[in-house]
Structures are given as structure tokens and as C-alpha cells.
Design a protein around this motif. Structure first.
Motif, PDB file in Angstrom:
ATOM      1  N   UNK A  28       0.809  -1.214   0.000  1.00 54.78           N
ATOM      2  CA  UNK A  28       0.000   0.000   0.000  1.00 54.78           C
ATOM      3  C   UNK A  28       0.840   1.260   0.000  1.00 54.78           C
ATOM      4  N   UNK A  29       1.919   1.248   0.772  1.00 54.14           N
ATOM      5  CA  UNK A  29       2.811   2.409   0.818  1.00 54.14           C
ATOM      6  C   UNK A  29       3.492   2.633  -0.525  1.00 54.14           C
ATOM      7  N   UNK A  30       4.002   1.553  -1.125  1.00 51.22           N
ATOM      8  CA  UNK A  30       4.701   1.694  -2.404  1.00 51.22           C
ATOM      9  C   UNK A  30       3.743   2.096  -3.521  1.00 51.22           C
ATOM     10  N   UNK A  31       2.547   1.547  -3.536  1.00 47.65           N
ATOM     11  CA  UNK A  31       1.577   1.922  -4.568  1.00 47.65           C
ATOM     12  C   UNK A  31       1.137   3.375  -4.413  1.00 47.65           C
ATOM     13  N   UNK A  32       1.067   3.859  -3.190  1.00 37.71           N
ATOM     14  CA  UNK A  32       0.743   5.275  -2.987  1.00 37.71           C
ATOM     15  C   UNK A  32       1.849   6.165  -3.528  1.00 37.71           C
ATOM     16  N   UNK A  33       3.093   5.759  -3.309  1.00 41.67           N
ATOM     17  CA  UNK A  33       4.223   6.519  -3.854  1.00 41.67           C
ATOM     18  C   UNK A  33       4.181   6.513  -5.380  1.00 41.67           C
ATOM     19  N   UNK A  34       3.870   5.364  -5.962  1.00 37.86           N
ATOM     20  CA  UNK A  34       3.765   5.283  -7.424  1.00 37.86           C
ATOM     21  C   UNK A  34       2.648   6.185  -7.939  1.00 37.86           C
ATOM     22  N   UNK A  35       1.520   6.199  -7.247  1.00 36.64           N
ATOM     23  CA  UNK A  35       0.407   7.059  -7.659  1.00 36.64           C
ATOM     24  C   UNK A  35       0.789   8.536  -7.573  1.00 36.64           C
ATOM     25  N   UNK A  36       1.485   8.920  -6.513  1.00 35.27           N
ATOM     26  CA  UNK A  36       1.941  10.308  -6.399  1.00 35.27           C
ATOM     27  C   UNK A  36       2.942  10.650  -7.495  1.00 35.27           C
ATOM     28  N   UNK A  37       3.756   9.677  -7.891  1.00 33.63           N
ATOM     29  CA  UNK A  37       4.728   9.910  -8.960  1.00 33.63           C
ATOM     30  C   UNK A  37       4.037  10.213 -10.288  1.00 33.63           C
ATOM     31  N   UNK A  38       2.927   9.540 -10.560  1.00 30.08           N
ATOM     32  CA  UNK A  38       2.232   9.748 -11.826  1.00 30.08           C
ATOM     33  C   UNK A  38       1.422  11.041 -11.855  1.00 30.08           C
ATOM     34  N   UNK A  39       1.079  11.581 -10.692  1.00 33.67           N
ATOM     35  CA  UNK A  39       0.168  12.726 -10.655  1.00 33.67           C
ATOM     36  C   UNK A  39       0.681  13.944 -11.419  1.00 33.67           C
ATOM     37  N   UNK A  40       1.940  14.387 -11.236  1.00 38.37           N
ATOM     38  CA  UNK A  40       2.377  15.594 -11.951  1.00 38.37           C
ATOM     39  C   UNK A  40       3.019  15.331 -13.309  1.00 38.37           C
ATOM     40  N   UNK A  41       2.958  14.096 -13.818  1.00 39.06           N
ATOM     41  CA  UNK A  41       3.649  13.794 -15.070  1.00 39.06           C
ATOM     42  C   UNK A  41       3.036  14.533 -16.251  1.00 39.06           C
ATOM     43  N   UNK A  42       1.718  14.447 -16.389  1.00 40.20           N
ATOM     44  CA  UNK A  42       1.046  15.015 -17.560  1.00 40.20           C
ATOM     45  C   UNK A  42       0.685  16.473 -17.310  1.00 40.20           C
ATOM     46  N   UNK A  43       0.703  17.253 -18.382  1.00 46.33           N
ATOM     47  CA  UNK A  43       0.375  18.671 -18.291  1.00 46.33           C
ATOM     48  C   UNK A  43      -0.906  19.029 -19.037  1.00 46.33           C
ATOM     49  N   UNK A  44      -1.396  18.123 -19.856  1.00 45.70           N
ATOM     50  CA  UNK A  44      -2.626  18.360 -20.598  1.00 45.70           C
ATOM     51  C   UNK A  44      -3.729  17.455 -20.064  1.00 45.70           C
ATOM     52  N   UNK A  45      -4.960  17.775 -20.445  1.00 44.30           N
ATOM     53  CA  UNK A  45      -6.093  16.984 -19.966  1.00 44.30           C
ATOM     54  C   UNK A  45      -6.047  15.563 -20.519  1.00 44.30           C
ATOM     55  N   UNK A  46      -5.710  15.427 -21.788  1.00 41.90           N
ATOM     56  CA  UNK A  46      -5.616  14.081 -22.361  1.00 41.90           C
ATOM     57  C   UNK A  46      -4.488  13.291 -21.704  1.00 41.90           C
ATOM     58  N   UNK A  47      -3.389  13.973 -21.400  1.00 40.80           N
ATOM     59  CA  UNK A  47      -2.300  13.292 -20.714  1.00 40.80           C
ATOM     60  C   UNK A  47      -2.693  12.837 -19.322  1.00 40.80           C
ATOM     61  N   UNK A  48      -3.503  13.626 -18.635  1.00 41.99           N
ATOM     62  CA  UNK A  48      -3.948  13.234 -17.294  1.00 41.99           C
ATOM     63  C   UNK A  48      -4.871  12.018 -17.358  1.00 41.99           C
ATOM     64  N   UNK A  49      -5.662  11.940 -18.410  1.00 37.82           N
ATOM     65  CA  UNK A  49      -6.515  10.753 -18.568  1.00 37.82           C
ATOM     66  C   UNK A  49      -5.653   9.510 -18.769  1.00 37.82           C
ATOM     67  N   UNK A  50      -4.595   9.654 -19.562  1.00 40.23           N
ATOM     68  CA  UNK A  50      -3.699   8.520 -19.801  1.00 40.23           C
ATOM     69  C   UNK A  50      -3.006   8.097 -18.512  1.00 40.23           C
TER      70      UNK A  50
END
Length: 522
Positions: free
Chosen positions: A172-194
Motif C-alpha cells: 500500500x505504501x509503495x503503490x501510494x508513492x507510485x500514484x503520487x509519482x504519476x500525478x504531476x507527469x502530464x500537463x494536458x487533460x488528455x495526458x492526465x486521462x492517460x
């Protein structure tokens, strides 16, 4: 009784003051996120469903096993149900909520407001993570009596129960870190959906894989020997800690303004991950024997993929070093010689990644040679001879490709301002063209029929590495390749002295006064 009232009131007042002091010292993001999470509809619904599901399974599961529950071991079935009830919020709901929380900060523009405060990006990320951990602990505490009830039904030993709990918490801790890592990756709306779809796929895959692992462990017991169990426990602690630190450092770097240093912490984290992977590889061979060699090879392959991606992005960093970063550069000769490679920039990134790749390869090859000479690699003679040759060949070509990526990105940067992710695309393009062009030319001159390997294919890294792995005499091919790579690397370094050795500048008095005032306010 009346005399005790003032004493009790003083004690309560002191406790209240202490709690208020601790609350002020805590991460403000943790306090904000915890208040919002505990008052949110998502937490109330999830927590209510968790309690209802646990109660329902306790009643239904117990009734289904009547009257055998009094005479035969019944813990495995009950424990599997409780695991499923607990795994869904801990491995799915909490990481996804953390992802949406950080992504919401970016979408709503509140992250920009936080960036002008005294809070650092690390504090923001750690606050989000700590809030998620607190929610996990609440879910676990709520279901702990049910797990204890299942244990009393016999059929599962205490180490298995503890392993199940540890797997849930670490995953659970590692998956939360992975989820936080993906959050700021995309800058566009379509990228956030991906990225959202990618996070959901990772969470679902982890949920399914861990469910299969834990259910088999509960039903059939722990199949590992004592040495294997010790190694798995050690690796399960070391790998999530080092990899989690790298992902958190990368997440904090994405939230850091362009004018500040984004690279140093990531490069330090890469060194930590590399050290952990190499240490676990050596420990696997010493503790597990031949099966440990397979583990070591897997870790080395994973490490090579990680360095390939990370090094290509380091070589694509911006060459502009802002005055704020230059004020923090090392000043003495020894510190500059040792720590300059941790500073931002494509030239320092090229030197840092190349040095790390060479040292890592030397460690792997040296370890294999020692293992072979001492006779500990019984039954692994061919593997101990082939794998070092592959490591040397791959590292040589990789450093050459990174040098080419540096020059490709430098040409692109003349008219554009590319992101560091373009380094990955440049590396792929260089690697594909270097292998495809000579092979296509050779295929054309041989009337599109199979033909043997020749020196003309020396830039064809895939074919050359396969030849090196096939026979030891082909290692002579690495001599001209290594010479050309070393020459191009030295030319690149010597042609950019200002980028390789950026000079430190003095800090203005006004800036120093502001920094001192900020430290005093904290």
C-alpha cells in the motif's frame, strides 16, 4: 475531590498545549490533508463499507462453516475474506485518492500558491504520503479485531498472519508513492486521462498479483526455506525504501520550479537504488546459490533498464544553471571534484551517468569473476562467463549512445526548449538507427539473404552483443568500440568546460538576509 479539580484542569491544559505544539510542528500539508480526508465523503463511504463488509463476512463466513468451526481449523477461509476486505481500500482506494489529491492541487492552481510559501516540494509530497498512511492505519486498526478472530480459529500460524499484514502495508505504501509519482507527469487533460488509466492498471495488477500470492500463502503455508524467507524479508524492506525514495525525489523534482536544483536529489537516489540492487544481488548469490544467480541477473537487468532511462533524461537536461543553483555549488577543489557531477546540466549528467555505469559494470564483472575463481558458482560456468561479457558490451554501447543523445539534444535546443523526456526518444532513435542502417545496407548488398557478421556491423549493437555472448573471441570487437566511445566522451567533456565545471557565485546580502529571516520564521 474539590482540591483535585484544579490539578486535573492544569494537567488537561498542559496536554492540550502539548498537542497544539505538536500540531504546529507537524507538516501543514499532513494536517490539511488529514482534515480534508477524514471529512470527505469518499473516506466516510469507504470506511462504512469496510466495517459493513467485515461484519457481514464475520457472520456469513462463520455460519457457512458451522458446525465444523468448533472442531476443525477454519482460519484460512475467514482470513482470505478479511484480506480481500482490507486490500481493496489499502491497495486501491487510498493510492487513487492520493493521486487525485495531488492532481487536484495542480489542476486547481493551489500548488502555485503553496510554492510561494516556505513549504518545500518535499514537504508537500511527504504530507500527501503521510495522510495516505494515516488512512491505511485507520483501515487496518478497524479490521484488526477481525484478523485476530480469524487467527483464533486455528489453521494459520502467526508468521503467516504477520507476513500478510506486512505485505499489505508495504504494498500500500509503495503503490501510494507510485500514484503520487504519476500525478504531476502530464500537463494536458488528455495526458492526465492517460496517467489515470495507467495508475488504475498498475493498482489493479498489483491487487490481483498480491491476492494470488497471499491466498496461496494462507491456503498452503509458506513454501520458502529459512534462508529464502530471510532474503525475501530483507529485499521487501530495502527495495521499497530505496525505490520509494527515488520516486518521491522525482515527484518533488517535478513540483520544483525551474530556477531551483531538481537533479541532485534524484542522482543521489539513483546511487542509493544502485547500491541496494547490487548488494541484494551479491547477497542472493551467497544465500540462495544457483537460484540466487537468477535473482541477481534479474536485478542487474532491471538496474540496466533504470539507468538507461534515467541517464538519457540526465543528458537532456537544460544547460542553463540559474544563479540560485550556482550559489549552492561546492567551492573547494575536493568538493568540486566529487560533488560537481550531482549538479544539474547535461554535461554533468553525462559524466555522472557514465561514471556510475562503468563502476556498476566493474562491480558486476568483478563479482562474477570472484565467484568463478573461488568455485562457488558450481553448475553456473557458462552463465558466469557469458553474463560479464554482455554487461561490458551493453555498457560500452550505452555510454556511446548517451554521448550521441547529448549532441542531438544540444542541436534541438538551439530552436526549442525540449523536456527531459525527449532524451528517451533520442536514445531510442539513436539505438534503432545505429542497428538498422548497417544491417539494411548489408542486407541490400547480399541480395536480401542471410549473411554472416562482419566489422561493418560494429555499430549494430544488437548483433554485436549477441556475437559477444556467443563466443569469447568476439570480445575483441569491444576494443575499437570502447576506443571510439572513450574518444567521443572525452571530446564532449573537454569541449564544454563551463558546463562540466560550473563556477560558484557569491550570494547577495539581501538574499542571505531573506534566507535567514525564513529560517527564523520556521
Amino acid at each position: 475531590m474539590t482540591a483535585a479539580i484544579p490539578t486535573e484542569s492544569k494537567l488537561l491544559r498542559r496536554i492540550d498545549e502539548f498537542c497544539e505544539l505538536v500540531g504546529d510542528k507537524l507538516n501543514p500539508i499532513l494536517v490539511k490533508e488529514t482534515r480534508q480526508a477524514l471529512k470527505s465523503r469518499q473516506f466516510v463511504i469507504t470506511f462504512s463499507i469496510l466495517l459493513f463488509a467485515a461484519l457481514a463476512w464475520t457472520i456469513i463466513g462463520s455460519l457457512m462453516m458451522m458446525p465444523r468451526i468448533y472442531t476443525s481449523p477454519s482460519a484460512p477461509r475467514m482470513l482470505i475474506g478479511y484480506y480481500i476486505v482490507l486490500a481493496i481500500p489499502m491497495l486501491m482506494v487510498v493510492p487513487l485518492a492520493a493521486y487525485r489529491s495531488l492532481e487536484g492541487e495542480i489542476d486547481d492552481g493551489t500548488l502555485e500558491l503553496l510554492s510561494i510559501t516556505v513549504l518545500s516540494p518535499w514537504q508537500i509530497v511527504i504530507g500527501k504520503l503521510a495522510s495516505a498512511v494515516l488512512q491505511m492505519l485507520l483501515y487496518f486498526v478497524a479490521l484488526f479485531p477481525c484478523v485476530a478472530y480469524a487467527y483464533t480459529l486455528r489453521g494459520v500460524d502467526l508468521p503467516t498472519v504477520l507476513l500478510m499484514v506486512a505485505v499489505l502495508l508495504v504494498a500500500g505504501l509503495l503503490l501510494t508513492v507510485v500514484a503520487l509519482f504519476f500525478a504531476p507527469l502530464a500537463r494536458t487533460r488528455s495526458g492526465r486521462i492517460v496517467t489515470l488509466l495507467a495508475v488504475m492498471m498498475i493498482l489493479l495488477g498489483a491487487e490481483w498479483g498480491l491476492a494470488v500470492l497471499v491466498i496461496n500463502m494462507i491456503m498452503y503455508g509458506n513454501p520458502l526455506s529459512s534462508s529464502e524467507l530471510y532474503y525475501v524479508v530483507l529485499a521487501s524492506i530495502a527495495i521499497p525504501l530505496s525505490l520509494g525514495h527515488l520516486l518521491l525525489a522525482t515527484t518533488a523534482a517535478q513540483l520544483t520550479p525551474d530556477s531551483e536544483n531538481r537533479s541532485t536529489q534524484i542522482r543521489c537516489s539513483m546511487l542509493i537504488v544502485t547500491s541496494v540492487a547490487l548488494g541484494l544481488s551479491a547477497l542472493a548469490i551467497l544465500m540462495l546459490g544457483r537460484s540466487g544467480f537468477s535473482v541477481a541477473v534479474f536485478m542487474c537487468l532491471t538496474l540496466s533498464a533504470l539507468w538507461t532511462v534515467a541517464a538519457s533524461m540526465m543528458c537532456a537536461e537544460s544547460p542553463i544553471v540559474t544563479p540560485r543553483v550556482r550559489r549552492e555549488l561546492p567551492s573547494s577543489f575536493l568538493s568540486r571534484a566529487a560533488l560537481t557531477w550531482l549538479t544539474p546540466g547535461p554535461a554533468t549528467g553525462l559524466v555522472f551517468s557514465s561514471t556510475a555505469i562503468v563502476v556498476t559494470t566493474a562491480f558486476i564483472v568483478g563479482g562474477m569473476m570472484v565467484l568463478r575463481d573461488q568455485g562457488n558458482g558450481v553448475g553456473m560456468g557458462r552463465e558466469l562467463n557469458v553474463f560479464p561479457r554482455i554487461c561490458i558490451a551493453y555498457s560500452t554501447y550505452l555510454i556511446g549512445f548517451l554521448t550521441a543523445v547529448y549532441w542531438v539534444i544540444a542541436q534541438i535546443r538551439r530552436r526549442n526548449h525540449p523536456r527531459v523526456e525527449l532524451g528517451i526518444a533520442a536514445l531510442i532513435a539513436v539505438a534503432v538507427l545505429s542497428a538498422l542502417i548497417p544491417y539494411s545496407i548489408g542486407l541490400h548488398f547480399n541480395d536480401y539473404r542471410d549473411y554472416p557478421y562482419s566489422m561493418f556491423q560494429i555499430t549494430n549493437w544488437a548483433w554485436t552483443i549477441s556475437e559477444v555472448a556467443r563466443t569469447s573471441t568476439r570480445m575483441a570487437l569491444m576494443v575499437p568500440v570502447g576506443f571510439f566511445v572513450t574518444l567521443s566522451f572525452m571530446v564532449t567533456v573537454l569541449s564544454n568546460p563551463k558546463l562540466v565545471f560550473p563556477r560558484r557565485i557569491a550570494m547577495p546580502k539581501r538574499v542571505q538576509q531573506e534566507l535567514d529571516a525564513n529560517k527564523a520564521s520556521r
